[in-house]
Design a protein around this motif. Structure first.
Motif, mmCIF file in Angstrom:
data_model
loop_
_atom_site.group_PDB
_atom_site.id
_atom_site.type_symbol
_atom_site.label_atom_id
_atom_site.label_comp_id
_atom_site.label_asym_id
_atom_site.label_seq_id
_atom_site.Cartn_x
_atom_site.Cartn_y
_atom_site.Cartn_z
ATOM 1 N N UNK B 172 38.612 54.302 7.593
ATOM 2 C CA UNK B 172 37.602 54.295 6.526
ATOM 3 C C UNK B 172 37.137 52.887 6.151
ATOM 4 N N UNK B 173 37.858 51.845 6.585
ATOM 5 C CA UNK B 173 37.385 50.497 6.297
ATOM 6 C C UNK B 173 36.578 49.880 7.446
ATOM 7 N N UNK B 174 36.406 50.621 8.550
ATOM 8 C CA UNK B 174 35.715 50.048 9.715
ATOM 9 C C UNK B 174 34.209 49.968 9.471
ATOM 10 N N UNK B 175 33.567 49.074 10.198
ATOM 11 C CA UNK B 175 32.113 48.888 10.104
ATOM 12 C C UNK B 175 31.402 49.887 11.016
ATOM 13 N N UNK B 176 31.783 49.882 12.308
ATOM 14 C CA UNK B 176 31.177 50.791 13.296
ATOM 15 C C UNK B 176 31.972 52.082 13.283
ATOM 16 N N UNK B 177 31.358 53.162 12.851
ATOM 17 C CA UNK B 177 32.117 54.395 12.727
ATOM 18 C C UNK B 177 31.518 55.507 13.577
ATOM 19 N N UNK B 178 30.877 55.095 14.686
ATOM 20 C CA UNK B 178 30.364 56.079 15.634
ATOM 21 C C UNK B 178 30.952 55.800 16.997
ATOM 22 N N UNK B 179 31.373 56.855 17.669
ATOM 23 C CA UNK B 179 31.911 56.691 19.023
ATOM 24 C C UNK B 179 30.799 56.218 19.956
ATOM 25 N N UNK B 180 31.172 55.390 20.923
ATOM 26 C CA UNK B 180 30.224 54.947 21.944
ATOM 27 C C UNK B 180 30.869 55.227 23.296
ATOM 28 N N UNK B 181 30.154 55.936 24.180
ATOM 29 C CA UNK B 181 30.777 56.288 25.456
ATOM 30 C C UNK B 181 30.737 55.113 26.422
#
Lengths: 140, 382
Positions: B172-181
């Motif tokens: 919950x503290x991360x900046x990028x919170x979307x998976x990238x393949x």
């Protein structure tokens, strides 16, 4: 030809001669350790020396975005350029731009030679820096 | 007899971009959260070490926290600012001078790459003027050579970045919170060969606060605590390869990381085989790979098998960068090293939520690296 080179980008960096340029370095008298760039000439703990002109590519990358200014002083118009470390024979591993070579042809271990690099500043003047180009006279 | 040192509380301001808050205010947020979670008040804190690289003087946060008159030491040590703040707090408690204190780190950087000036690093102007003074070039050339010597492939770099973003989704503290393949990572814009855009972390914002206590104080407080078994900060040895190096010695040597790592293992009396979870400096995907070896977790080249077998995933035998590391959290210089310790703290006390590593975690390892060749390592024990 040395007499046609623009003035060097810094004092105590390169030494132009009939064969092109060599890089100036310092050898610490106490330890014989080489350092580049050279120490100030009046530093009595060091002797000025010229580095070997040839060596092998130690690592490389390509700078694909324009660096921020300052410190970058090149023109606004930007073309990606290659950068690498060249292991100069028996001396030091020196960082510099890589020129006269396609990015796809860069390979660790390839023979390289130090060459003068005309470097255009943002204000239009040109200074002589250094780079490394493939050394056609040496085998791979 | 020196004192045992415990971390008894931690707070974090989410990493990323927070236009409405200064870096200093994010630092205050983290301190307040740490105090609140621990049920403590600012007046309980006896001393503080803190700093940022680009967001101001930590000691001015007493204006917001309270004028209790405590010693508040500013730390400015580049990428090791957070680690150095914690080293200061650790040493102060270990000495017996105080028994409850604060280490805080925060930062706020503008968009884009860092733009260091040569004179600040003891270098001539031409080095920056001709476009050689970029941290991105250093990391690219270090991994480029490492790949050629040890059989690391671009796809392994992609796998490290893919794991980071997958872990960031859960933090919950991360900046990028979307998976990238992995294919998107490999085919994104090339920044500095062999590293693409998604393989690099970005300068960002964030803040972390840690509350440190003596063993006696920790027992008295009765809070969830981890023992700080080691906190080591080391600069570079001869023959290392560092950011901003116009030349390198022919004779190759160790790294500040290998030196700090060994010092930390010696302090803690443990070895890499004892570590249950690790947070390793991942300025770019290759750095995580190289730092696995420099910190003693595997031999050079063994990373290929580690990655193929998923050993560094959250459910693997040695989870690495469980909150997504710098790749998913970004790099606010002053806060980054403390974020790693924060992550180990919440993992070891079992409060890491969706990204909680399974099983009993006893020893957590964290490692930060930065210019011009400094590393900080901490080992915590539950």
């Amino acid at each position: 030809m040395p007499d046609t080179l623009p003035i060097p980008i810094a004092d105590g960096l390169i030494c132009p001669d009939a064969d092109g340029i060599a890089l100036l370095a310092s050898r610490e008298r106490a330890t014989h350790r080489l350092c580049f760039p050279a120490r100030p000439e009046d530093d009595t703990r060091y002797d000025r020396v010229l580095l070997p002109r040839t060596g092998r590519l130690w690592s490389w990358t390509v700078q694909r975005f324009r660096p921020k200014s300052p410190p970058y002083a090149g023109p606004e118009a930007f073309e990606p350029y290659a950068v690498g470390y060249v292991e100069l024979d028996g001396a030091l591993i020196v960082e510099g731009r890589l020129v006269d070579v396609a990015f796809d042809d860069l390979a660790i271990g390839m023979a390289m030679r130090v060459v003068p690099l005309p470097f255009p500043l943002a204000d239009g003047t040109v200074r002589t820096s250094f780079g490394f180009a493939p050394d056609g006279s040496a085998g791979i | 007899m020196s004192e045992d040192v415990f971390i008894v509380g931690a707070g974090i301001h989410p990493f990323g971009r927070t236009p409405g808050l200064s870096g200093l205010q994010q630092g205050v947020f983290a301190v307040r959260q740490a105090l609140e979670r621990a049920g403590l008040a600012w007046r309980d804190i006896q001393f503080a070490f803190g700093g940022s690289d680009a967001a101001g003087n930590a000691d001015t946060m007493v204006s917001e926290l309270g004028l209790t008159g405590i010693p508040f030491i500013n730390v400015a040590n580049g990428c090791a600012t957070g680690g150095s703040a914690m080293f200061g707090a650790y040493s102060t408690i270990k000495s017996g001078e105080f028994d409850l204190g604060l280490a805080v780190g925060f930062d706020k950087h503008p968009r884009g790459s860092f733009s260091p000036l040569p004179a600040d690093w003891g270098l001539p102007d031409w080095y920056g003027e001709t476009g050689l003074m970029l941290t991105t070039q250093f990391f690219a050339m270090k991994i480029q050579r490492y790949m050629s010597l040890h059989g690391i492939t671009p796809r392994m770099l992609g796998a490290v970045a893919e794991k980071a973003f997958a872990n960031g989704v859960l933090a919950d503290h991360a900046w990028r919170r979307e998976a990238v393949d992995i294919d998107t990572i490999l085919h994104s814009q090339m920044v500095s060969d062999p590293l693409t855009k998604f393989m690099f972390c970005s300068p960002g914002e964030g803040a972390v606060a840690l509350l440190l206590a003596s063993g006696r104080k920790a027992r008295e407080l009765g809070l969830p605590a981890v023992r700080l078994r080691a906190a080591a900060v080391r600069t570079r040895p001869p023959g290392s390869f560092e950011v901003f190096s116009p030349a390198l010695d022919l004779e190759r040597g160790g790294s500040p990381t290998s030196v700090a790592s060994q010092a930390a293992y010696d302090m803690a009396g443990v070895g890499p085989e004892d570590i249950d979870i690790a947070q390793l400096q991942d300025t770019e995907a290759g750095a995580e790979i190289m730092h696995m070896a420099e910190n003693g977790f595997c031999a050079d080249g063994e990373q290929a098998a580690w990655i193929a077998e998923g050993r560094t995933r959250i459910d693997g035998s040695l989870p690495v960068n469980t909150d997504g590391g710098c790749l998913a959290c970004g790099e606010p210089i002053g806060a980054s090293g403390l974020r790693q310790v924060y992550e180990n703290y919440v993992q070891l006390i079992g409060q890491a939520g969706a990204r909680q590593a399974p099983g009993k975690l006893r020893l957590g390892y964290s490692h930060v690296y930065g210019a011009p060749g400094v590393s900080a390592v901490a080992i915590v024990e539950r």
